[in-house]
Design an enzyme around this catalytic site. Structure first.
Site, PDB file in Angstrom:
ATOM      1  CG  ASP A 102      -1.812  -1.119   1.490  1.00 23.70           C
ATOM      2  OD1 ASP A 102      -2.177  -1.690   0.496  1.00 23.70           O
ATOM      3  OD2 ASP A 102      -2.030  -1.300   2.584  1.00 23.70           O
TER       4      ASP A 102
HETATM    5  N1  URA Z   1      -1.037  -5.993   3.977  1.00 21.50           N
HETATM    6  C1  URA Z   1      -1.706  -4.698   4.077  1.00 21.50           C
HETATM    7  O1  URA Z   1      -2.615  -4.546   4.530  1.00 21.50           O
HETATM    8  N2  URA Z   1      -0.923  -3.843   3.419  1.00 21.50           N
HETATM    9  C2  URA Z   1       0.151  -3.995   2.683  1.00 21.50           C
HETATM   10  O2  URA Z   1       0.642  -3.098   1.992  1.00 21.50           O
HETATM   11  C3  URA Z   1       0.434  -5.470   2.430  1.00 21.50           C
HETATM   12  C4  URA Z   1       0.096  -6.378   3.434  1.00 21.50           C
END
Ligand code: URA
Length: 245
Positions: A102
């Site tokens: 993310d």
């Molecule tokens: N899980 C999440 O919530 N975000 C990420 O970037 C990777 C795994």
């Protein structure tokens, strides 16, 4: 002879899945003719063009990036935000992230133009361990952490068993905890949604490990090339993975 989408992925055009979309969108020509069929077989003597640009065989490159927060793990962004590709201005080859993190998540991201290996490593059946460290609001108890370990019901299905370890807890100001969690799936925003499901929202998230790889010696925004041994190990893992079983 190999399938067109595989050749595109091999040549570093995009991941195999994205290459399939390029074909379906009519953006790929073989010997001057648009080809929209995914199964089309091509050989090295065929001339392949994508968006009117002839395909050149590119050398495969593999980098391990410590992605900082506030950067998107894509190679372009329609909102003009900084992308992980912007962190490799000195690399000529087109690099793509293996999977995604993310915008607000930091940590380990493999970048490569090897679409084939990328496809395998992100295939849902390929159970590669990914370890995250999360800072959460509040302090979950043993029973709540057990729920994460056993699997949480999310809107897109129950999560597979996870390994969870409470690293530290600070009761001040309503409390916060640092928790290590290892999962092998790659559902969208999975770790954040798992902690939301038990009522302890994630405030900060970092991916510390991907399979046997860690972030040792790197600061956020820095990267290093994978060694040929590491690439070989990833390939061995891909070959002996659960795909097709
Ligand atoms: N899980 C999440 O919530 N975000 C990420 O970037 C990777 C795994």
């Amino acid at each position: 002879m190999e399938r067109l989408q595989k050749m595109l992925a091999h040549a570093g055009v995009a991941s195999r899945r994205k290459s399939e979309q390029l074909i379906l969108d009519g953006k790929v020509k073989v010997n001057g003719k648009v080809v929209k069929e995914l199964g089309t077989k091509v050989s090295s003597t065929d001339t392949v063009e994508v968006d009117g640009v002839k395909l050149e065989k590119e050398q495969k490159v593999y980098h391990l990036l410590y992605k900082p927060r506030g950067i998107i793990s894509a190679v372009t962004d329609d909102k003009g935000r900084k992308t992980v590709a912007d962190l490799f201005p000195h690399i000529q080859e087109r690099l793509f992230p293996v999977g995604r993190l993310d915008y607000e998540t930091s940590g380990l991201l493999i970048m490569t133009n090897d679409g084939d290996l990328s496809f395998t490593l992100t295939h849902p059946k390929f159970k590669i361990d990914k370890t995250y460290v999360a800072r959460v609001k509040g302090i979950p108890g043993k029973e709540q952490l057990r729920i994460l370990e056993r699997g949480v019901d999310l809107e897109d299905g129950k999560t597979a068993p996870a390994r969870v370890k409470l690293l530290s807890a600070d009761p001040k100001q309503g409390g916060k905890a640092i928790i290590e969690i290892t999962i092998h799936e790659g559902k969208n925003r999975q770790v954040r949604r798992m902690f939301d499901a038990i009522g302890f929202p994630v405030q900060k998230l970092k991916r510390e490990r991907f399979a046997f790889l860690g972030l040792h010696g790197l600061n956020a925004g820095e990267s290093r090339e994978l060694t040929s041994h590491e690439v070989k190990l990833l390939r061995v893992m891909a070959d002996t993975g659960k795909i097709g079983s």
